[in-house]
Design an enzyme around this catalytic site. Structure first.
Site, PDB file in Angstrom:
ATOM      1  N   LYS A  79       9.942 -34.681 -56.720  1.00 42.12           N
ATOM      2  CA  LYS A  79      10.572 -33.569 -56.015  1.00 42.12           C
ATOM      3  C   LYS A  79      11.423 -32.769 -56.998  1.00 42.12           C
ATOM      4  CE  LYS A  79      13.415 -32.734 -51.866  1.00 42.12           C
ATOM      5  NZ  LYS A  79      14.107 -33.416 -50.739  1.00 42.12           N
ATOM      6  N   SER A 149      12.875 -32.136 -46.263  1.00 38.95           N
ATOM      7  CA  SER A 149      12.733 -31.160 -47.325  1.00 38.95           C
ATOM      8  C   SER A 149      11.772 -31.592 -48.446  1.00 38.95           C
ATOM      9  CB  SER A 149      14.098 -30.890 -47.957  1.00 38.95           C
ATOM     10  OG  SER A 149      14.649 -32.072 -48.520  1.00 38.95           O
ATOM     11  N   SER A 173      14.649 -36.272 -44.874  1.00 35.70           N
ATOM     12  CA  SER A 173      13.792 -35.421 -45.714  1.00 35.70           C
ATOM     13  C   SER A 173      12.678 -36.149 -46.449  1.00 35.70           C
ATOM     14  CB  SER A 173      14.654 -34.655 -46.720  1.00 35.70           C
ATOM     15  OG  SER A 173      15.389 -33.655 -46.067  1.00 35.70           O
TER      16      SER A 173
END
Length: 468
Positions: A79, A149, A173
């Protein structure tokens, strides 16, 4: 079967027995990225040369008898909140234009030490402050949201573009996009995986963890990540023990495991198809030997306010300088949240801290009677891109973001480990996730139950090939 279709455990065995080489694994993942990325947009950057160099190095080391473990040569995504020396950490934001990390984050360094091959950095909802990751399309239906996210990481794994990826989880997330894309997402116990070198959303709620295609793989990745790092003030010297699923036991036998089934909160305002699939999965755990126990979730009326009262001011404090210097570089939804956080008082924040302390103790008391809690990960499957609200059967209306965070936030507030795994599809063919939550540092029990369930024949977490 193409190499990119292999799970981490399968690929590691194939590499160990010389049936597949790390170079073949990485080349297959990179070819997959070329095929699916134009439509899915999971990556902020693809690091093909870096990945091939790591794969060749792994192949040479293994040929010489040096094998670093199950992640050696595995194609991995990170990420884009996670620092890798010399690379941009964009947080999917214009605010970070021109940024370059000076050093590896702890988790990036540990994966490199384990021999993983980084194929790219993955999209996040800007600065991890959202539940949809609007840049990225759902791997099962590109017309629907990826979840957030850590949407880019979940989609990369679901599409076969990475064997595993790392995400972060402040209110769900990791688990939300895992559920919406039919993969496994693990939020470890707070403090178990160090966050040094990882861009923060809210420091007292942030976690780093893996997204994988199987629960078994999640345990393998967690083993490489966990461990104390004094550079993260929240990092803890966790109790010793093997956290992989079912070590030394029959992985299909859950005899003696007590599974709590909530009588409140977790099945309120949940899509009927989601509820039915999760209850069937819980029944399957009982068939495998687990004992089901009714539990009451404590302090539910305070969950949303407490999570908001902690996350919003902490996020605004982190962004205080850049919000004043370059406010127009933030997307409108994120800027509104950051500005709202500046209106919260110290008293509001302290009351949220007190509420979290009481909630954490209440959850520990509840978990004395059971080994884990089983519940839906999210109350509905992936919605259409651009949709902002959901209307429930009782006529109430809830924003999509509030719906997606509602069932995942308690594990962030209490710091307990939480695993999302796929347990079926709805009538539109979209994945449904079940969430297993355990005692602090109780990852072994959570992974054991999840692994036992997935061995009964649940989906492998690889989306249908609709991306080209």
């Amino acid at each position: 079967m193409e190499p990119y279709e292999l799970t981490v455990a399968e690929a590691a065995e194939a590499v160990r027995t010389r049936r597949v080489s790390p170079v073949e694994l990485v080349d297959s993942a990179l070819a997959r990225i070329t095929r699916v990325e134009p439509r899915l947009k999971a990556f902020t950057a693809v690091t093909a040369d870096r990945a091939r160099d790591a794969a060749r190095r792994a192949e040479t080391e293994i040929a010489r008898g040096t094998h670093r473990g199950p992640l050696h040569g595995m194609p991995a995504g990170l990420k884009d909140l996670i620092d890798v020396a010399g690379m941009a950490t964009t947080a999917s934001s214009r605010v970070r234009t021109g940024h370059r990390a000076e050093a590896d984050s702890t988790v990036a360094a540990r994966l490199a030490s384990a021999g993983a091959a980084l194929v790219g950095k993955t999209h996040t909802h800007e600065f991890a402050y959202g539940l949809t990751t609007p840049q990225t399309a759902n791997a099962w239906d590109p017309g629907r949201v990826a979840g957030g996210s850590s949407g880019g990481s979940a989609v990369a794994v679901a599409a076969g573009a990475a064997a595993f990826a790392l995400g972060t989880d402040t209110g769900g997330s990791i688990r939300v996009p895992a559920a919406l894309n039919g993969v496994v997402g693990l939020k470890p116990t707070y403090g178990l995986v160090p966050r040094h070198g990882v861009t923060s959303l809210a420091w007292s709620l942030d976690h780093v963890g893996p997204l994988t295609r199987t629960v078994q793989d999640a345990g393998l990745v967690l083993a490489a990540l966990a461990g104390h790092d004094p550079r993260d003030p929240a990092s803890v010297a966790a109790p010793a023990g093997d956290r992989r699923p079912g070590p030394g036991t029959d992985p299909a036998d859950l005899t003696g495991l007590r599974v709590g089934v909530p009588g409140n909160y977790y099945f309120d305002r949940v899509d009927p198809e989601v509820e039915a699939a999760v209850r069937r999965a819980i029944g399957r755990l009982e068939e495998l030997g687990a004992r089901l126990v009714d539990v009451e979730i404590p302090m539910t009326r305070y969950i949303r306010a407490t999570h908001w009262g902690l996350m919003v001011p902490e996020a605004s404090a982190y962004h205080e300088r850049t919000l004043r210097a370059v406010p127009d570089l933030y997307e409108a939804d994120i800027r509104v949240l950051l500005e709202a956080g500046e209106l919260m008082t110290a008293g509001d924040y302290l009351r949220a801290q007190r509420a979290r302390t009481l909630m954490g103790q209440a959850w520990r008391d509840m978990l004395e009677a059971v080994d884990l809690i089983a519940a839906p990960t999210v109350p509905l499957t992936a919605v259409e891109s651009g949709r902002t609200a959901v209307t429930w059967g009782d006529g109430s209306v809830e924003s999509v973001a509030d719906a997606y965070v509602r069932l995942s936030a308690p594990a962030n507030l209490t710091g307990v480990p939480a695993l999302s795994l796929p347990v079926g599809l709805d009538s539109a063919g979209l994945p449904i996730g079940m969430q297993l939550m355990g005692r602090p540092f109780g990852e072994a029990a959570v992974l054991r139950a999840g692994h036992a369930f997935e061995r009964t024949g649940t989906a492998r977490g690889l989306a249908p090939d609709r991306a080209a």
